[in-house]
Motif scaffolding. Sequence first.
Motif, mmCIF file in Angstrom:
data_model
loop_
_atom_site.group_PDB
_atom_site.id
_atom_site.type_symbol
_atom_site.label_atom_id
_atom_site.label_comp_id
_atom_site.label_asym_id
_atom_site.label_seq_id
_atom_site.Cartn_x
_atom_site.Cartn_y
_atom_site.Cartn_z
ATOM 1 N N PHE A 167 10.451 7.426 -22.547
ATOM 2 C CA PHE A 167 11.631 6.598 -22.786
ATOM 3 C C PHE A 167 12.205 6.065 -21.483
ATOM 4 N N PHE A 168 12.372 6.939 -20.498
ATOM 5 C CA PHE A 168 13.000 6.482 -19.262
ATOM 6 C C PHE A 168 12.078 5.598 -18.433
ATOM 7 N N THR A 169 10.785 5.618 -18.702
ATOM 8 C CA THR A 169 9.916 4.616 -18.092
ATOM 9 C C THR A 169 10.332 3.231 -18.572
ATOM 10 N N ARG A 170 10.605 3.110 -19.871
ATOM 11 C CA ARG A 170 11.040 1.822 -20.427
ATOM 12 C C ARG A 170 12.426 1.420 -19.928
ATOM 13 N N VAL A 171 13.261 2.401 -19.660
ATOM 14 C CA VAL A 171 14.583 2.101 -19.093
ATOM 15 C C VAL A 171 14.439 1.644 -17.638
ATOM 16 N N LEU A 172 13.682 2.411 -16.869
ATOM 17 C CA LEU A 172 13.627 2.170 -15.425
ATOM 18 C C LEU A 172 12.906 0.883 -15.048
ATOM 19 N N VAL A 173 11.943 0.446 -15.853
ATOM 20 C CA VAL A 173 11.266 -0.813 -15.495
ATOM 21 C C VAL A 173 12.235 -2.000 -15.552
ATOM 22 N N ASN A 174 13.355 -1.824 -16.249
ATOM 23 C CA ASN A 174 14.349 -2.897 -16.336
ATOM 24 C C ASN A 174 15.558 -2.677 -15.423
ATOM 25 N N ALA A 175 15.539 -1.609 -14.655
ATOM 26 C CA ALA A 175 16.668 -1.297 -13.768
ATOM 27 C C ALA A 175 16.502 -1.995 -12.417
ATOM 28 N N GLU A 176 17.566 -2.655 -11.988
ATOM 29 C CA GLU A 176 17.513 -3.374 -10.709
ATOM 30 C C GLU A 176 17.567 -2.432 -9.525
ATOM 31 N N GLN A 177 18.307 -1.329 -9.677
ATOM 32 C CA GLN A 177 18.358 -0.334 -8.612
ATOM 33 C C GLN A 177 18.786 1.005 -9.190
ATOM 34 N N VAL A 178 18.529 2.055 -8.411
ATOM 35 C CA VAL A 178 18.911 3.414 -8.788
ATOM 36 C C VAL A 178 19.735 3.978 -7.639
ATOM 37 N N LEU A 179 20.962 4.403 -7.930
ATOM 38 C CA LEU A 179 21.849 4.934 -6.901
ATOM 39 C C LEU A 179 22.030 6.428 -7.093
ATOM 40 N N TYR A 180 21.894 7.158 -6.013
ATOM 41 C CA TYR A 180 22.005 8.620 -6.041
ATOM 42 C C TYR A 180 23.421 9.047 -5.696
ATOM 43 N N GLU A 181 24.005 9.854 -6.566
ATOM 44 C CA GLU A 181 25.342 10.396 -6.333
ATOM 45 C C GLU A 181 25.177 11.846 -5.888
ATOM 46 N N ALA A 182 25.650 12.175 -4.704
ATOM 47 C CA ALA A 182 25.287 13.433 -4.052
ATOM 48 C C ALA A 182 26.139 14.636 -4.438
ATOM 49 N N GLN A 183 27.237 14.444 -5.185
ATOM 50 C CA GLN A 183 28.135 15.564 -5.454
ATOM 51 C C GLN A 183 27.953 16.180 -6.840
ATOM 52 N N GLY A 184 27.735 15.365 -7.849
ATOM 53 C CA GLY A 184 27.514 15.883 -9.193
ATOM 54 C C GLY A 184 26.197 16.628 -9.291
ATOM 55 N N LYS A 185 26.076 17.452 -10.336
ATOM 56 C CA LYS A 185 24.878 18.268 -10.452
ATOM 57 C C LYS A 185 24.553 18.533 -11.918
ATOM 58 N N VAL A 186 23.256 18.634 -12.208
ATOM 59 C CA VAL A 186 22.765 19.046 -13.526
ATOM 60 C C VAL A 186 22.081 20.396 -13.369
ATOM 61 N N TYR A 187 22.394 21.295 -14.297
ATOM 62 C CA TYR A 187 21.782 22.626 -14.298
ATOM 63 C C TYR A 187 20.783 22.690 -15.452
ATOM 64 N N TYR A 188 19.507 22.734 -15.087
ATOM 65 C CA TYR A 188 18.414 22.705 -16.061
ATOM 66 C C TYR A 188 17.946 24.128 -16.332
ATOM 67 N N ARG A 189 18.119 24.570 -17.586
ATOM 68 C CA ARG A 189 17.748 25.937 -17.940
ATOM 69 C C ARG A 189 16.231 26.035 -18.072
ATOM 70 N N SER A 190 15.628 26.948 -17.330
ATOM 71 C CA SER A 190 14.180 27.110 -17.364
ATOM 72 C C SER A 190 13.733 27.471 -18.769
ATOM 73 N N PRO A 191 12.680 26.784 -19.301
ATOM 74 C CA PRO A 191 12.244 27.062 -20.672
ATOM 75 C C PRO A 191 11.606 28.434 -20.800
ATOM 76 N N GLY A 192 11.679 28.991 -22.002
ATOM 77 C CA GLY A 192 11.071 30.287 -22.269
ATOM 78 C C GLY A 192 9.569 30.175 -22.412
ATOM 79 N N GLU A 193 8.895 31.322 -22.459
ATOM 80 C CA GLU A 193 7.437 31.340 -22.544
ATOM 81 C C GLU A 193 6.932 30.670 -23.815
ATOM 82 N N SER A 194 7.653 30.815 -24.922
ATOM 83 C CA SER A 194 7.196 30.220 -26.178
ATOM 84 C C SER A 194 7.163 28.698 -26.077
#
Length: 314
Positions: free
Chosen positions: A187-214
């Motif tokens: 999905f985000f490949t289709r989003v990004l091919v139409n994006a003029e630029q990508v800006l990185y915001e250095a203060q916010g954060k996402v916490y990604y929970r590691s998936p379980g073995e199953s």
Amino acid sequence: MRVSIIIPVFNKASYIKETLESALGQTYSNIEIILVNDGSTDGSFEILKAYVEKFPDRVLLIDQENQGVSTATNIGIQAAKGEYIQFLDADDLISPDKIEKQIQLLSGISIKTIATCEWVNFKNDIQGNTNVPYGVFRDFDSGLNLLLRFWNEQEMMQPAAYLTHRSLIDKAGPWDESLTINQDGEFFTRVLVNAEQVLYEAQGKVYYRSPGESNVSQQKSERAMKSLLESYRCYEKEVLKIEDSERVRIALKKVYQKFVYDVYPQYPDLIKKAESLMDSLGVREKTYTGGPKFQQLSKILGFKNALRVKRCLG
């Protein structure tokens, strides 16, 4: 500007409260939370209902029979009223300032610009998070250049790290409901091919929970690998519409090569198909994937021989 936080939920009773608190705790106040209960059977629905009753002006709940994460996400998008879309998995978290800082970054510039931020891994406690040593945590002068970084360097962006204008979401079209794995990447490949630029915001954060073995074992089934390869074919189709160049074809070759690296020696028919797709790109330049040691071995022995050695070593 309103931001719609879309959270598909399937059997996440152990985590959904923490995720909802992180969404409700945003310092940016103009948000709505779209919860799509995808046929949960573990008590998640009752938890979601309690939040709707407590925050009726901020939380919308949609209940459906189990149809999968892509369908649930598409229903969430249809219901969303915000100018910007924030996707969030039901077991992940976002820092309180994530949305506010990204909205500030995007203020006054083209709606074809996407904001990102750092994402980190954690298991139970975000204080024990581990950083990801990727080079994607910076600005890119086009969405395509970020995609090429993903594919050339075997990196990724956790979907919750993006903040995306609704117009880019609509132009990309719906999440592919036929895929069982890598739906977000496709999905985000289709989003990004139409994006003029990508800006990185250095203060916010996402916490990604590691998936379980199953979860991990399920993602290695033949059905999943077939779906993964199909998502890569979609990459090729979308990106070559935007730029059919040697640099793009080299990056795509590395995507298919990494598929072979990950799957080998299982599913020989899928490996053969990936190799055919790699050949059809017409790239003569040798490309390398895997870790540094494997890449060095590939340069000496060749890719297939290096895979055989890797298999023997085990």
